[in-house]
Design an enzyme around this catalytic site. Structure first.
Site, PDB file in Angstrom:
ATOM      1  N   GLU A 227       0.838  -1.197   0.000  1.00  0.00           N
ATOM      2  CA  GLU A 227       0.000   0.000   0.000  1.00  0.00           C
ATOM      3  C   GLU A 227       0.874   1.248   0.000  1.00  0.00           C
ATOM      4  O   GLU A 227       1.792   1.372   0.800  1.00  0.00           O
ATOM      5  CB  GLU A 227      -0.902  -0.017   1.231  1.00  0.00           C
ATOM      6  CG  GLU A 227      -1.710   1.234   1.462  1.00  0.00           C
ATOM      7  CD  GLU A 227      -2.542   1.145   2.736  1.00  0.00           C
ATOM      8  OE1 GLU A 227      -3.143   2.165   3.115  1.00  0.00           O
ATOM      9  OE2 GLU A 227      -2.588   0.065   3.366  1.00  0.00           O
ATOM     10  N   GLU A 232      -3.210  10.928   3.112  1.00  0.00           N
ATOM     11  CA  GLU A 232      -4.163  10.717   4.191  1.00  0.00           C
ATOM     12  C   GLU A 232      -4.230  12.041   4.936  1.00  0.00           C
ATOM     13  O   GLU A 232      -3.237  12.487   5.513  1.00  0.00           O
ATOM     14  CB  GLU A 232      -3.719   9.585   5.105  1.00  0.00           C
ATOM     15  CG  GLU A 232      -3.760   8.239   4.409  1.00  0.00           C
ATOM     16  CD  GLU A 232      -3.615   7.091   5.382  1.00  0.00           C
ATOM     17  OE1 GLU A 232      -4.633   6.446   5.690  1.00  0.00           O
ATOM     18  OE2 GLU A 232      -2.487   6.849   5.840  1.00  0.00           O
TER      19      GLU A 232
END
Length: 452
Positions: A227, A232
């Site tokens: 990932e 974020e």
């Protein structure tokens, strides 16, 4: 780091078999274009987005009985994993009405809460709706515009890449009849165990309903893969974080040890912590936020460059570099102000120094570091966009003191200006149901070709 979701539990009639689509709601994928760029210019590609299967209505193939209600499986329809996949069908999605997802074709807006549904996750889908778009980003840069002005503490508007199967696992797993067209096959470095179907079978073995979320639970299996968290963020804090795994591609973990659950966090297939660059955590408290150098009260551009050792597409990934552009001004990423940690980009040297300075376990290096991240991009990764709140850690790892029991005077503990109790999901959902994030103007191309 990713949480999962409030599952929709309405029942619908269908005439299909296996993990497939129902027929009541037509599956119409919202359009979302992107551009591929060279030094000579950019060309537009027409694509669309598809909602993750975990958010979809799941019902009997023969009538309108729910296969899954609240956070519990129907024991008659789902006595075992394989039978459940044969008896249950996914249905189409009302993207705007049920999930608050809207698209202009170049911009995607995702809203936190519509009715009883909370959050959502979508993937970029190819033009024939059969496969996800794969990205190989070594010696490339990835750029997009984002508006986080309506994302308060405790929320995460995430844009990232995972190494899930291009067709959602449809060709490899015979019980998966839905595929990428219906958002199947998710995996990430947290090896999520709340995924309802993994490898074409229901994750019902050992299923335990959540004690703090009426819509979720966890099974004994999880879905793991590399990932790359490009983004974020909310309007308080932002992080860029590679996470790597010791296996290539999507893989199913089958117990707490391989899934890295609980006390086995550092024993699992994947590096759950990753190597993060959060400007606030790295000591610069004036760089990112409303009215700061990168002003989150209005839209800005995020550029992420994946630098190889020899400047070629086949070289070894050695650096992940972040640049911002706002109001026509190019803004280089903030530098670390933590003693013993230098630089403003992610390298193996930075990661090792950061783990030492913060006293964190270095599971990133032990699973291959940046080279492993580059190998995953060489194989191809899928673009994910989401909005979510965090029932596991209340998003403190992004924007508040974390761990909650640690002294705030310890380096690396404070991640932003949010309070330690600001991310309680029930409070966030009650106070900010209309919170949203908008992603737009996605570009990928040669280093230096996607922004000016």
């Amino acid at each position: 780091m990713h949480s999962s979701i409030a599952f929709a539990t309405l029942a619908f009639a269908a005439g299909v078999l296996g993990q497939q689509a129902g027929t009541l709601t037509t599956e119409t994928h919202p359009a979302l274009s992107m551009s591929r760029c060279t030094t000579a210019g950019c060309a537009t590609e027409s694509h669309s987005i598809v909602l993750d299967a975990n958010w979809r209505w799941l019902h009997s193939t023969s009538d309108s009985t729910n296969c899954y209600t609240g956070n519990t499986w129907d024991s008659t329809l789902c006595p075992d994993a394989a039978t459940c996949a044969e008896n249950c069908a996914l249905d189409g999605a009302d993207y705007e009405g049920t999930y608050g997802i809207t698209s202009t074709g170049t911009a995607l807006t995702m809203t936190l809460k519509v009715g009883s549904n909370v959050g959502s996750r979508v993937y970029l889908l190819g033009p024939k709706s059969e496969n996800y778009v794969l990205f190989q980003l070594k010696n490339r840069e990835f750029t997009f515009d984002v508006d986080v002005s309506n994302l308060p503490c405790g929320l995460n508007g995430a844009l990232y890449f995972v190494e899930m199967d291009r067709d959602g696992g449809m060709s490899e797993y015979t019980n998966n009849k839905a595929g990428a067209k219906y958002g199947t096959g998710y995996c990430d470095s947290q090896c999520p165990q709340d995924i309802k179907f993994i490898n074409g079978e229901a994750n019902i073995a050992g299923w335990t309903p959540s004690t703090n979320n009426a819509n979720t639970g966890t099974g004994s299996h999880g879905s793991c893969c590399n990932e790359m968290d490009i983004w974020e963020a909310n309007k308080i804090s932002a992080a860029v974080t590679p996470h790597v795994c010791n296996k290539a591609g999507q893989t199913m973990c089958t117990d707490n040890t391989t899934c890295g659950a609980g006390d086995d966090r550092y024993n699992g297939v994947c590096d759950k912590d990753g190597c993060d660059f959060n400007s606030y955590r790295m000591g610069n408290t004036s760089f990112y936020g409303a009215g700061k150098i990168v002003d989150t009260s209005s839209k800005f551009t995020v550029v992420t460059q994946f630098i190889t050792d020899d400047g070629t597409d086949t070289g070894t990934l050695t650096e992940i570099k972040r640049i911002y552009v706002q109001d026509g001004v190019v803004i280089q990423n903030s530098k670390s102000d933590i003693s013993g940690v230098d630089g403003n980009s992610i390298t193996d040297t930075f990661c090792k120094a950061q783990k030492t300075a913060f006293g964190d376990t270095d599971s990133f290096e032990t699973r291959g570091g940046l080279a492993a991240m580059g190998e995953a991009f060489g194989r191809g990764m899928v673009l994910v966009m989401s909005i979510w709140d965090d029932y596991a850690a209340e998003m403190r790892w992004l924007d508040a003191p974390y761990p909650a029991t640690a002294s705030t005077s310890k380096a690396g503990v404070v991640r932003g200006t949010c309070g330690a109790d600001s991310g309680v999901p029930a409070t966030v959902e009650a106070d900010s149901p209309g919170a949203s994030v908008t992603y737009s103007d996605i570009k990928v191309g040669a280093i230096g070709s996607t922004y000016s």
